[in-house]
Scaffold this motif. Structure first.
Motif, mmCIF file in Angstrom:
data_model
loop_
_atom_site.group_PDB
_atom_site.id
_atom_site.type_symbol
_atom_site.label_atom_id
_atom_site.label_comp_id
_atom_site.label_asym_id
_atom_site.label_seq_id
_atom_site.Cartn_x
_atom_site.Cartn_y
_atom_site.Cartn_z
ATOM 1 N N ASP A 1 -0.484 -8.392 -4.424
ATOM 2 C CA ASP A 1 0.727 -7.602 -3.523
ATOM 3 C C ASP A 1 0.144 -6.152 -3.137
ATOM 4 O O ASP A 1 0.493 -5.810 -3.616
ATOM 5 C CB ASP A 1 1.844 -7.542 -4.662
ATOM 6 N N TRP B 1 -5.239 -1.893 6.699
ATOM 7 C CA TRP B 1 -4.247 -1.028 5.200
ATOM 8 C C TRP B 1 -4.144 0.381 5.481
ATOM 9 O O TRP B 1 -3.447 0.281 5.349
ATOM 10 C CB TRP B 1 -5.328 -1.803 3.874
ATOM 11 N N GLN C 1 2.047 1.119 -2.302
ATOM 12 C CA GLN C 1 3.515 2.093 -2.753
ATOM 13 C C GLN C 1 3.143 2.752 -3.827
ATOM 14 O O GLN C 1 3.842 3.763 -3.829
ATOM 15 C CB GLN C 1 4.489 1.693 -1.587
ATOM 16 N N HIS D 1 -9.223 -3.740 -2.995
ATOM 17 C CA HIS D 1 -8.255 -4.671 -1.818
ATOM 18 C C HIS D 1 -8.220 -5.844 -3.243
ATOM 19 O O HIS D 1 -6.962 -6.836 -2.201
ATOM 20 C CB HIS D 1 -8.502 -4.736 -0.877
ATOM 21 N N GLY E 1 -0.101 -4.554 -0.540
ATOM 22 C CA GLY E 1 1.108 -2.498 0.000
ATOM 23 C C GLY E 1 1.552 -2.339 -0.944
ATOM 24 O O GLY E 1 2.305 -0.907 -1.322
ATOM 25 N N THR E 2 2.169 -3.796 -1.550
ATOM 26 C CA THR E 2 2.894 -3.181 -2.606
ATOM 27 C C THR E 2 2.946 -2.265 -3.469
ATOM 28 O O THR E 2 3.044 -1.039 -4.799
ATOM 29 C CB THR E 2 4.067 -3.827 -3.577
ATOM 30 N N ASP F 1 -0.298 -7.730 11.550
ATOM 31 C CA ASP F 1 0.611 -8.238 10.181
ATOM 32 C C ASP F 1 0.171 -9.851 10.649
ATOM 33 O O ASP F 1 -0.380 -11.017 9.438
ATOM 34 C CB ASP F 1 1.967 -8.954 10.264
ATOM 35 N N LYS G 1 4.431 5.246 4.936
ATOM 36 C CA LYS G 1 4.721 4.438 3.788
ATOM 37 C C LYS G 1 4.683 4.865 2.552
ATOM 38 O O LYS G 1 5.152 4.393 1.451
ATOM 39 C CB LYS G 1 4.479 2.882 4.019
ATOM 40 N N ILE H 1 -1.493 0.180 7.970
ATOM 41 C CA ILE H 1 0.168 -0.477 7.994
ATOM 42 C C ILE H 1 0.054 0.316 6.321
ATOM 43 O O ILE H 1 1.590 0.940 6.924
ATOM 44 C CB ILE H 1 -0.746 -1.797 6.440
ATOM 45 N N MET H 2 -0.265 1.564 5.814
ATOM 46 C CA MET H 2 0.438 2.405 5.137
ATOM 47 C C MET H 2 0.403 3.284 5.492
ATOM 48 O O MET H 2 1.444 4.299 4.378
ATOM 49 C CB MET H 2 -0.669 2.026 4.176
#
Length: 341
Positions: free
Chosen positions: A186, A238, A192, A182, A188-189, A325, A245, A241-242
């Motif tokens: 960035d 995470w 993805q 982790h 999350g980006t 978030d 996505k 969140i992902m």
């Protein structure tokens, strides 16, 4: 209850995978994992770092001898000392291929190979191809680059992930997963974008060696070898969140110490989970207890299939998506909104 799931295109009888560790370092241990109920295993990684260190130690020792005598015997012939780097790599690969082939013969569950890329990752593409040829059901790339190299720009380090991943997915027919940390600017980006490379799955997250300090001896030592239940928080967040996505499967790793942790990760959106530390503490047979807890919970909640509840509490499907978030603790939950504790 039906506990089956699909991960990396492989049909698994349940979502629990024994992660790459000493628990999967021999054929006998792989057989024990299958007997305990594990749906798949990831073999202990072949480590690029170990090969580099072995070569460095050998060269340091060889430097004490005259240059004219700096040769060694390999397969019945004398070869230059510089050739030893190749020999180390080949011998390590031969041992790993043997472990893979014998494990495949010994068990019916999927056996995944694992390469730990640490230094010169691009050189390991050929290793991946040889492991595919040896019968691996899937490949897990365990990639990490030291953050202490302050001279190398972040963008250069991150680009290697994409270069290696895209090359491997193009050259291999078996599915590939990428196990990452982790530690990204960035995150999350990055997750993805990696999911869009053609990778079959991402494993969130890796666990690394953590140094400790012995205050009595004033020495650096190793400690914090196993994860703790509290380590679940990072991957759980995470994964949630992902989950909706990404363009690949997500497997959860680190901090999964009981059946409830398995359930939580599935609710967050994980396709499968990898366990190791809890098995070191409780024995490999503990997999059975985790599965019993999952099955009894599904029965109580009237879920017949894992698909009935997977991702039910992901950020996208949660009734309060903003909670994933939130950064600071607030008195919000005590009735006084927007006051930081």
């Amino acid at each position: 209850m039906d506990l089956s799931t699909e991960y990396l295109g492989l049909e698994l009888k349940n979502p629990i995978i024994v992660g790459s560790s000493g628990l999967t370092s021999s054929v006998e241990k792989v057989k024990q994992a299958e007997k305990a109920g594990a749906a798949a295993v990831v073999l202990k990684s072949i480590f690029e770092e170990e090969v580099a260190l072995e070569y460095a130690d050998f060269m340091k020792s060889a430097s004490r001898f005259p240059s004219e005598s700096r040769v060694f015997e390999y397969e019945g012939r004398k070869v230059p000392i510089e050739y030893y780097n190749y020999v180390v790599r080949e011998e390590n690969l031969k041992k790993y291929v043997t472990l893979l082939e014998e494990s495949k013969k010994a068990v019916a569950i999927p056996v995944m190979a694992s390469i730990n890329c640490f230094l010169q990752s691009v050189e390991w593409i050929s290793y991946a191809q040889q492991l595919e040829a040896a019968g691996a059901d899937a490949l897990e790339l365990n990639m990490f680059f030291p953050p202490t190299d302050f001279k190398q720009p972040r963008s250069d380090r991150e680009s290697i992930y994409f270069k290696v991943t895209e090359t491997v997915t193009q050259k291999l027919k078996i599915p590939t997963a990428l196990k990452i940390s982790h530690y990204f600017t960035d995150l999350g980006t990055m997750i993805q974008r990696l999911s869009q490379t053609g990778i079959g799955g991402l494993v969130l997250f890796n666990r690394y060696f953590s140094p400790d300090i012995d205050v009595d001896k004033m020495e650096i030592s190793n400690s914090f070898v196993f994860s703790s239940p509290s380590d679940l928080a990072i991957s759980l967040r995470w994964i949630a969140i992902m989950a909706e996505k990404v363009d690949c499967d997500l497997a959860a790793s680190t901090g999964i110490h009981d059946g409830d942790a398995v359930i939580k990760q599935l609710l967050a959106g994980a396709t499968a989970v990898q366990v190791a530390s809890c098995l070191y503490r409780n024995g490999v047979g503990y997999v059975g207890q985790m599965l019993e807890r999952l099955e009894s919970w599904m029965s109580r909640e009237r879920f017949k299939w894992i698909a009935d509840f997977r991702g039910k509490l992901s950020q996208e499907k949660s009734s309060d998506p903003s909670i994933y978030d939130r950064v600071q603790f607030m008195r919000y939950y005590g009735g006084k909104k927007n006051t930081v504790i």
